[in-house]
Design an enzyme around this catalytic site. Sequence first.
Site, PDB file in Angstrom:
ATOM      1  N   ASP A 167      -4.775  -0.063  -5.768  1.00 34.00           N
ATOM      2  CA  ASP A 167      -3.403   0.382  -5.485  1.00 34.00           C
ATOM      3  C   ASP A 167      -2.328  -0.657  -5.806  1.00 34.00           C
ATOM      4  OD1 ASP A 167      -4.139  -1.231  -3.343  1.00 34.00           O
ATOM      5  OD2 ASP A 167      -3.407   0.129  -1.795  1.00 34.00           O
ATOM      6  N   CYS A 222       0.799  -1.231   0.000  1.00 32.26           N
ATOM      7  CA  CYS A 222       0.000   0.000   0.000  1.00 32.26           C
ATOM      8  C   CYS A 222       0.833   1.283   0.000  1.00 32.26           C
ATOM      9  CB  CYS A 222      -0.941   0.011   1.201  1.00 32.26           C
ATOM     10  SG  CYS A 222      -2.159  -1.315   1.190  1.00 32.26           S
ATOM     11  N   HIS A 249      -1.272   6.261   2.617  1.00 32.66           N
ATOM     12  CA  HIS A 249      -1.505   5.176   3.572  1.00 32.66           C
ATOM     13  C   HIS A 249      -1.968   5.753   4.910  1.00 32.66           C
ATOM     14  CE1 HIS A 249      -0.716   1.740   6.229  1.00 32.66           C
ATOM     15  NE2 HIS A 249      -0.893   1.022   5.153  1.00 32.66           N
TER      16      HIS A 249
END
Length: 496
Positions: free
Chosen positions: A322, A75, A129
């Site tokens: 993502d 991520c 994030h």
Amino acid sequence: MKFRFIQNAILLLMVALCHSAYSQKKKYNVLFIAIDNLRPQLGCYGFSNVKSPNIDKVASEGVVFEKAYCQQALCSPSRTSLLTGLNPDVTGIITIGPHFRDSLPNIVTLPQHFKNNGYFTQGFGKIFHGGLDDPRSWSVPHDQGKNPRYAPEGQAIIETKRQEKIKQGLDLTLRENRVFGPPVESYDAADNYFLDGGNTENALKALAKIKDSTFFLAVGFSNPHIPYISPKKYWDLYDRSQIKLPDNQYAPEGAPAWALQSLDELNGYHNVPKPLTDDFKRELIHGYLAATSYVDAQIGLLIDGLKKNGVYENTVIVIFGDHGYQLGQHGMWSNKHTNYETSARVTLIVKTPETKAKGQKSASIVQFVDLYPTLSDIVGLPKPAQGHGQSFKPLLTNPKKKLNTYAFSQYLKGGYYGYSVTDGRYRLVQWKKGNETVLELYDHTSDPDENKNVAGNPALKAVVASLTAQINQRIENDKKDRKILGHTSQAFNSEK
């Protein structure tokens, strides 16, 4: 003479007003939709068993990118790379933390670039994030969302586990002491009960306020990241008995052991059987599909919001996952963390007011680092000051055009620095640790699921050499760019 002067003045004024109206019309808004762990497994990608009507509708008015790739299947590194236009080796973010501004304080992010050029930028949910947001990117503080991720039962399980750890004197702020609930949960509730629905609701309220501005509105969804949580109506869309398990639940033949990831993301979740049973595997897939359909419904609400507020026709829409994701492929469940196609290949759909190739698919290779210059190009902003990508705007007119020759990704595993490159047919993975080098090569023409490493095939020696040269050139270029940008992490610089 005086009359002619007035006549000319009026004519010039009319031209100026028309030019002004035209310029205003050309200032497109952006709806930027980030979806966590979304595989390119949707109706518009050829998966008729997946209920994704709203995303499919956007795809029918835009272009679906079939060969889009992230720069790292995790991520924070992936999002940081996408939002700065820089490769992970340049940002220095190859794990969840630290924050990229710790080492590159003056980098201008994608939303920040829009803000600096007169856009009102606002974000909801997971864009950067969680815990690593970037205040400079937004016109107003980013809203992560406060609605629960779990249903009441899951929340109760978590609280019980928390109290048990507190009694043991464990520090719950440490990552190793995190508390998890069940990996899958369905609950008979309205969409806005959960985090993703709440963020959609808040984004719609913001949209009603900023509709008269030129805006960059970013909305991030936590589903379908594990835990797969959705209202019951989305769970009921799928028949468990019709869910099939992948055929290749085994390691690629000839792959090094460290190239694979075990049950890392499932570890710690409540009542996960070990070994996994087939029934539980189907439950995971069922939960993932339901969570995907839940997010799809939220996107439908956002699109309706654009139309209701009269800005749909003037808004660029970007939908992306993502990174890739494994749901049993190569024996990896609820996972990414590899350099394989299943981890690096991503969902990417772009619709603009000027898209000529409506409803078409592009097999041209594009990378996440291309998104920053592409969006800037589409709305007419200056080219970003930094970045490794190139605009793929031409593909929105001619999706058959060839853009990139290669796409790169990377992942550090088992002490080995792993880099992969694809040219659309072959994927080469190079692993390095000190003086040791290990290679993997997969031929997608004969082996699209990457089940057999053919790097040792003498007939493919030239392919290996060519792709290895591309990886090594990329590594060297990133080293130079770190120095140019003044990357301040000496530890990272010395490691790399």
